[in-house]
Design a protein around this motif. Structure first.
Motif, PDB file in Angstrom:
ATOM      1  N   SER A  25     -55.584  79.956  10.792  1.00 29.70           N
ATOM      2  CA  SER A  25     -56.545  79.326  12.054  1.00 29.70           C
ATOM      3  C   SER A  25     -55.849  78.469  12.774  1.00 29.70           C
ATOM      4  O   SER A  25     -55.680  78.438  13.837  1.00 29.70           O
ATOM      5  N   SER A  29     -54.602  78.586  16.863  1.00 30.57           N
ATOM      6  CA  SER A  29     -55.211  77.808  17.566  1.00 30.57           C
ATOM      7  C   SER A  29     -54.078  77.066  18.338  1.00 30.57           C
ATOM      8  O   SER A  29     -54.209  76.784  19.529  1.00 30.57           O
ATOM      9  N   THR A  90     -60.850  76.407  19.388  1.00 30.71           N
ATOM     10  CA  THR A  90     -60.687  76.577  17.813  1.00 30.71           C
ATOM     11  C   THR A  90     -62.035  77.139  17.166  1.00 30.71           C
ATOM     12  O   THR A  90     -61.786  77.855  16.259  1.00 30.71           O
ATOM     13  N   LEU A 211     -59.037  70.146  15.403  1.00 27.19           N
ATOM     14  CA  LEU A 211     -58.398  71.790  15.279  1.00 27.19           C
ATOM     15  C   LEU A 211     -59.060  72.220  14.080  1.00 27.19           C
ATOM     16  O   LEU A 211     -59.374  73.311  14.121  1.00 27.19           O
TER      17      LEU A 211
END
Length: 237
Positions: A25, A29, A90, A211
């Motif tokens: 992730s 991002s 995000t 984030l």
């Protein structure tokens, strides 16, 4: 209930079972945000830079400062645009992994309970897009309210708390309930869910840490849904 849920979610973020999801992730991002940075910079150079240079043309006393002022303005404009996009980007990317987050939380913290149902691919993709739209609209509204003294910071927290708490709680609930029932449960416990959303909004307000907001929010709302469900069962006896 809320503090315990937040503490449990924070404890999971950097734990070994979460690292794969965290790195995927976070990496995606950062790559997308870097691409947006270069894209916004090029867009500014193409559209706004000629206009600014035209404003200073014919002003000898200012001529030598044109490049300096333009560079500062460009940096501020791009930074502001990127700051606005951090939360929705995000949310969009993490939306691809939140079922993994929920599954890990359920396995580790609630092994005695039946596991939740992962969303179908199409529904999961739609949820990611919905997260993206909800967060960007909320932040646009909060940005508009920045012009009102005394309201700006409050607006940021209230808008994001409401939108993020609603979406992430319903996501956690829909792993165990039909959509209509999940929404009804969220409305019944609206004050608790919104208060939990304030914690998420506070997390979102911290640079760099923001984030990880979607992963934190998903883990926190899995815990909150479990606790609310347990309370519901007790009260129905």
């Amino acid at each position: 209930m809320i503090i315990d849920s937040a503490r449990a979610a924070a404890g999971h973020l950097f734990s070994a079972p979460f690292r794969a999801v965290l790195f995927k992730s976070l990496g995606l991002s950062i790559l997308v945000l870097m691409g947006l940075w270069f894209g916004l910079t090029r867009l500014f150079d193409w559209m706004a830079l000629p206009l600014l240079e035209g404003l200073f043309t014919g002003a000898p006393a200012w001529g030598e400062w044109v490049g300096f002022f333009t560079a500062i303005l460009a940096g501020l404009a791009v930074a502001a645009g990127l700051a606005l996009l951090i939360a929705p980007v995000t949310a969009l990317i993490a939306g691809l992994f939140i079922d993994d987050v929920a599954e890990r939380v359920e396995q580790i913290d609630f092994p005695q309970d039946a596991p939740g149902r992962a969303m179908p691919i199409v529904q999961g993709a739609w949820l990611s897009i919905k997260f993206f739209g909800v967060v960007i609209l909320g932040n646009l509204l909060a940005l508009a309210l920045l012009l009102i003294p005394g309201v700006n910071i409050v607006a940021f927290f209230v808008v994001n708390a409401y939108l993020l708490s609603r979406e992430f709680f319903e996501f956690a609930a829909m792993r165990f309930r039909p959509e209509a029932e999940a929404k009804a449960l969220r409305r019944k416990h609206a004050a608790t869910v919104f208060t939990a959303g304030l914690v998420i909004a506070g997390f979102l307000a911290v640079p760099l840490l923001n984030l990880l907001t979607p992963l934190f929010a998903a883990a926190m709302m899995v815990h909150l849904h479990k606790r609310i469900s347990a309370r519901e069962r007790l009260s129905s006896r």
